[in-house]
Design an enzyme around this catalytic site. Sequence first.
Site, PDB file in Angstrom:
ATOM      1  N   TYR A  19     -16.901 -19.134   5.146  1.00  0.00           N
ATOM      2  CA  TYR A  19     -18.064 -18.555   4.462  1.00  0.00           C
ATOM      3  C   TYR A  19     -19.323 -19.203   5.018  1.00  0.00           C
ATOM      4  O   TYR A  19     -19.474 -19.291   6.229  1.00  0.00           O
ATOM      5  CB  TYR A  19     -17.897 -18.714   2.946  1.00  0.00           C
ATOM      6  CG  TYR A  19     -18.784 -17.762   2.178  1.00  0.00           C
ATOM      7  CD1 TYR A  19     -18.776 -16.397   2.455  1.00  0.00           C
ATOM      8  CD2 TYR A  19     -19.642 -18.220   1.197  1.00  0.00           C
ATOM      9  CE1 TYR A  19     -19.611 -15.525   1.774  1.00  0.00           C
ATOM     10  CE2 TYR A  19     -20.466 -17.354   0.503  1.00  0.00           C
ATOM     11  CZ  TYR A  19     -20.453 -16.014   0.796  1.00  0.00           C
ATOM     12  OH  TYR A  19     -21.272 -15.156   0.119  1.00  0.00           O
ATOM     13  N   LYS A  74       2.358   3.743  -0.205  1.00  0.00           N
ATOM     14  CA  LYS A  74       2.060   4.048   1.198  1.00  0.00           C
ATOM     15  C   LYS A  74       1.535   2.800   1.910  1.00  0.00           C
ATOM     16  O   LYS A  74       1.909   2.510   3.062  1.00  0.00           O
ATOM     17  CB  LYS A  74       1.002   5.159   1.252  1.00  0.00           C
ATOM     18  CG  LYS A  74       0.941   5.881   2.573  1.00  0.00           C
ATOM     19  CD  LYS A  74       2.026   6.933   2.645  1.00  0.00           C
ATOM     20  CE  LYS A  74       1.885   7.787   3.873  1.00  0.00           C
ATOM     21  NZ  LYS A  74       2.789   8.942   3.834  1.00  0.00           N
ATOM     22  N   GLU A 116      -4.119  11.702   2.448  1.00  0.00           N
ATOM     23  CA  GLU A 116      -2.828  11.776   1.765  1.00  0.00           C
ATOM     24  C   GLU A 116      -2.927  12.656   0.524  1.00  0.00           C
ATOM     25  O   GLU A 116      -3.869  12.537  -0.271  1.00  0.00           O
ATOM     26  CB  GLU A 116      -2.402  10.357   1.350  1.00  0.00           C
ATOM     27  CG  GLU A 116      -0.993  10.234   0.896  1.00  0.00           C
ATOM     28  CD  GLU A 116      -0.008  10.258   2.050  1.00  0.00           C
ATOM     29  OE1 GLU A 116       1.160  10.612   1.810  1.00  0.00           O
ATOM     30  OE2 GLU A 116      -0.398   9.920   3.183  1.00  0.00           O
ATOM     31  N   ASP A 117      -1.947  13.548   0.376  1.00  0.00           N
ATOM     32  CA  ASP A 117      -1.767  14.293  -0.876  1.00  0.00           C
ATOM     33  C   ASP A 117      -3.034  15.028  -1.304  1.00  0.00           C
ATOM     34  O   ASP A 117      -3.437  14.997  -2.470  1.00  0.00           O
ATOM     35  CB  ASP A 117      -1.285  13.353  -1.979  1.00  0.00           C
ATOM     36  CG  ASP A 117       0.124  12.839  -1.726  1.00  0.00           C
ATOM     37  OD1 ASP A 117       0.780  13.358  -0.806  1.00  0.00           O
ATOM     38  OD2 ASP A 117       0.567  11.926  -2.440  1.00  0.00           O
ATOM     39  N   ALA A 177       0.233  22.601   4.279  1.00  0.00           N
ATOM     40  CA  ALA A 177      -0.129  21.570   5.247  1.00  0.00           C
ATOM     41  C   ALA A 177       1.010  21.259   6.205  1.00  0.00           C
ATOM     42  O   ALA A 177       0.836  21.259   7.427  1.00  0.00           O
ATOM     43  CB  ALA A 177      -0.551  20.302   4.499  1.00  0.00           C
ATOM     44  N   ASN A 298       8.675  10.598   6.616  1.00  0.00           N
ATOM     45  CA  ASN A 298       7.424  10.301   7.318  1.00  0.00           C
ATOM     46  C   ASN A 298       7.263   8.833   7.696  1.00  0.00           C
ATOM     47  O   ASN A 298       6.514   8.507   8.627  1.00  0.00           O
ATOM     48  CB  ASN A 298       6.231  10.716   6.461  1.00  0.00           C
ATOM     49  CG  ASN A 298       6.054  12.199   6.378  1.00  0.00           C
ATOM     50  OD1 ASN A 298       6.986  12.956   6.630  1.00  0.00           O
ATOM     51  ND2 ASN A 298       4.868  12.651   6.005  1.00  0.00           N
TER      52      ASN A 298
END
Length: 371
Positions: A19, A74, A116-117, A177, A298
């Site tokens: 930092y 995911k 996604e989706d 899709a 997938n």
Amino acid sequence: METVATVGLSNKEDLSLAYTPGVAQVCEAIAEDPSYTRHYTWVPNTVAIVTDGTAVLGLGDIGPAAAMPVMEGKAVLFKQFGGVDGVPICLATTDVDEIIETVVRLAPSFGGINLEDISAPRCFEIEDRLKERLDIPVFHDDQHGTAVVTLAALQNALRLTGRNPESTRVVISGAGAAGVAIAKILLEAGVKDLVVTDRKGVVSSDRSDLTPVKKALAELTADRTGRSGTLADAFAGSDVYIGVSGGTIPEEIVATMADDALIFAMANPNPEVHPEVAHRHARVVATGRSDFPNQINNVLAFPGIFRGAFDVHATAITEGMKLAAANALAALVGDDLTEELVIPSPFDPRVGPAVAAAVAEAARRDGVARV
């Protein structure tokens, strides 16, 4: 899920490096040369997993809050199978323009975008417009991940039955899709005789009810061979059936397929053709389920695709990269090819590295690699 540092933070020197004041040196360097982001931050290894919750699994439009567990899952798969860090982002809007503008504004924090989706046909426009505006990979997994794994399995099933793509008749049910993306990648791979069906039958230009997406699809598929009519018309004499639609195909229709047929019925949890029925009429049967052989999953594709794209700091994911991923997957089966093994297991440790290497090489070949 949790976020964990990759370096220790146990004393005053570590703190001053991680930092203030040490971090300011990195900030100044990036301000002078933004490409340093790819070397001194987590950005090039991090993907945004973006949804609006409108097409979650087989559950449909359940909203962004209910979609979060899937996006978290995911992210876990990205990390486990590709070494890629994923951040779930569930958006409280279904407006196409708002989704695009939000993702564009978030993009500096990420090395890639995994959509996604998101329901069709909105998903096509969102992906296309984001690709135009961003210089990082944008990938709609429901489309392209499914297409890559399907092609890999089909290549091996064709090899097993002595077919070649150019002379194989393929029927796809489902013009959403996944169906659109599978059709396009099969055409890229050399399939000539291909039809896509929806609830009203073959998607062909002799119909007056087609959306712009379906009209373009018809011109690439059924119009080229003059095919039209019902699902039953399409099935008769076909070599391959690929289901991404849900519903049930009557057995009397399945029975009209050619000898040594290939049936990939991928709806979850209920395949369009139950494997017990499919095996009575087909030589190779695949599903989207893990409790049957030949799971079209997938996870075989997207972690390795992003790993390969990130390894070369790619600006996009090209058609060549998708084809390379499919070819790499198919090749892993090798001499082990049987009716019950046309695609490798997600737990095969070779999968992620093989896909990543093939994708990285294709990215360089296609001119989208930055290193």
